[in-house]
Design an enzyme around this catalytic site. Structure first.
Site, PDB file in Angstrom:
ATOM      1  N   CYS A   1      -2.234  -2.649   7.571  1.00  0.00           N
ATOM      2  CA  CYS A   1      -2.102  -3.589   6.452  1.00  0.00           C
ATOM      3  C   CYS A   1      -0.783  -4.363   6.469  1.00  0.00           C
ATOM      4  O   CYS A   1      -0.758  -5.533   6.086  1.00  0.00           O
ATOM      5  CB  CYS A   1      -2.325  -2.862   5.136  1.00  0.00           C
TER       6      CYS A   1
ATOM      7  N   ASP B   1       0.795  -1.254   0.000  1.00  0.00           N
ATOM      8  CA  ASP B   1       0.000   0.000   0.000  1.00  0.00           C
ATOM      9  C   ASP B   1       0.821   1.296   0.000  1.00  0.00           C
ATOM     10  O   ASP B   1       0.463   2.255   0.708  1.00  0.00           O
ATOM     11  CB  ASP B   1      -0.970   0.005   1.193  1.00  0.00           C
TER      12      ASP B   1
ATOM     13  N   LYS C   1      -6.844  -4.786  -3.403  1.00  0.00           N
ATOM     14  CA  LYS C   1      -7.674  -5.332  -2.316  1.00  0.00           C
ATOM     15  C   LYS C   1      -8.620  -4.268  -1.796  1.00  0.00           C
ATOM     16  O   LYS C   1      -8.393  -3.074  -2.016  1.00  0.00           O
ATOM     17  CB  LYS C   1      -6.782  -5.861  -1.185  1.00  0.00           C
TER      18      LYS C   1
HETATM   19  C1  VGL Z   1      -4.814   0.724   5.580  1.00  0.00           C
HETATM   20  C2  VGL Z   1      -6.426   1.529   7.002  1.00  0.00           C
HETATM   21  C3  VGL Z   1      -7.396   1.361   6.038  1.00  0.00           C
HETATM   22  C4  VGL Z   1      -3.381   0.360   5.339  1.00  0.00           C
HETATM   23  C5  VGL Z   1      -5.767   0.545   4.598  1.00  0.00           C
HETATM   24  O1  VGL Z   1      -2.949   0.296   4.177  1.00  0.00           O
HETATM   25  O2  VGL Z   1      -2.668   0.130   6.330  1.00  0.00           O
HETATM   26  N1  VGL Z   1      -5.150   1.211   6.768  1.00  0.00           N
HETATM   27  N2  VGL Z   1      -7.057   0.882   4.842  1.00  0.00           N
END
Ligand code: VGL
Ligand code: ZN
Length: 198
Positions: free
Chosen positions: A151, A8, A106
């Protein structure tokens, strides 16, 4: 085979974004450096529809940090982030995406969140990452990216339980740290589960 798994590294998780990690952009040159040591690189992208159930704005009277029930699970509500096809969902400029062999998206199902690169939060649907890695005889997975306590953590815990030798490259991770100590306790949980902290 050794794989680098980059979680991410998207604009919305960088400084100034709606879900900013502390010092998030510092990891870009670090990842570009370590990427050279790997013969195989996989990245994930948080990729939500605008009506995603994890967004506080999609629940009347709720604010980020509130917890609701989503798909029968406790769901922390977040500010809207990483909406499909928006600039915030793009990989951070300067990140060497040319080295990516594969990207797994995702969080597309509005009814359930998906922190881990392997499964949704209910462990019901696989992203296909396990099979993808097994088909390529990957034995060791090194994980970096954001956010450390969300994540990255759930990706590492699943990597361990899927049977991969799992390493956390902590210098190439950053967290949100909504509450002080969140990053440290996430690292402790990963270590306890059997991940190697590098
Ligand atoms: C994430 C919160 C919501 C992350 C993704 O990538 O850590 N955190 N969605
Ligand atoms: Zn998300």
């Amino acid at each position: 085979m050794q794989t680098l798994l980059i979680v991410d590294v998207q604009n919305d998780f960088m400084e100034g974004g709606p879900l900013a990690t502390k010092g998030g952009s510092e990891i870009i040159p670090i990842i570009n450096e370590i990427i050279k040591e790997f013969d195989h690189v996989v990245a994930t992208q948080d990729w939500h529809p605008a009506n995603h159930g994890s967004f506080a704005t999609n629940h009347e009277g709720k604010t980020p940090g509130d917890v609701i029930q989503l798909a029968g699970l406790d769901q922390i509500l977040w500010p809207p982030h990483c909406v499909q096809e928006t600039p915030g969902a793009k990989f951070v400029k300067g990140l060497n995406t040319h080295k990516f062999d594969k990207v797994f998206k995702k969080g597309m199902d509005p009814e359930i969140d998906s922190y881990s690169a392997f499964y949704d939060n209910g462990h019901k649907k696989s992203t296909g990452l396990t099979n993808y890695l097994r088909e390529r005889d990957v034995s060791t997975v090194s994980v970096c990216g954001v956010a450390t306590e969300v994540c990255v953590k759930f990706t590492v815990l699943d990597a361990v339980s899927e049977g991969f030798e799992t390493r956390l490259i902590s210098k190439a991770c950053r967290g949100v740290e909504m509450n002080p100590g969140d990053i440290e306790s996430a690292i402790n949980a990963m270590k306890k589960a059997g991940a190697k902290i590098m």
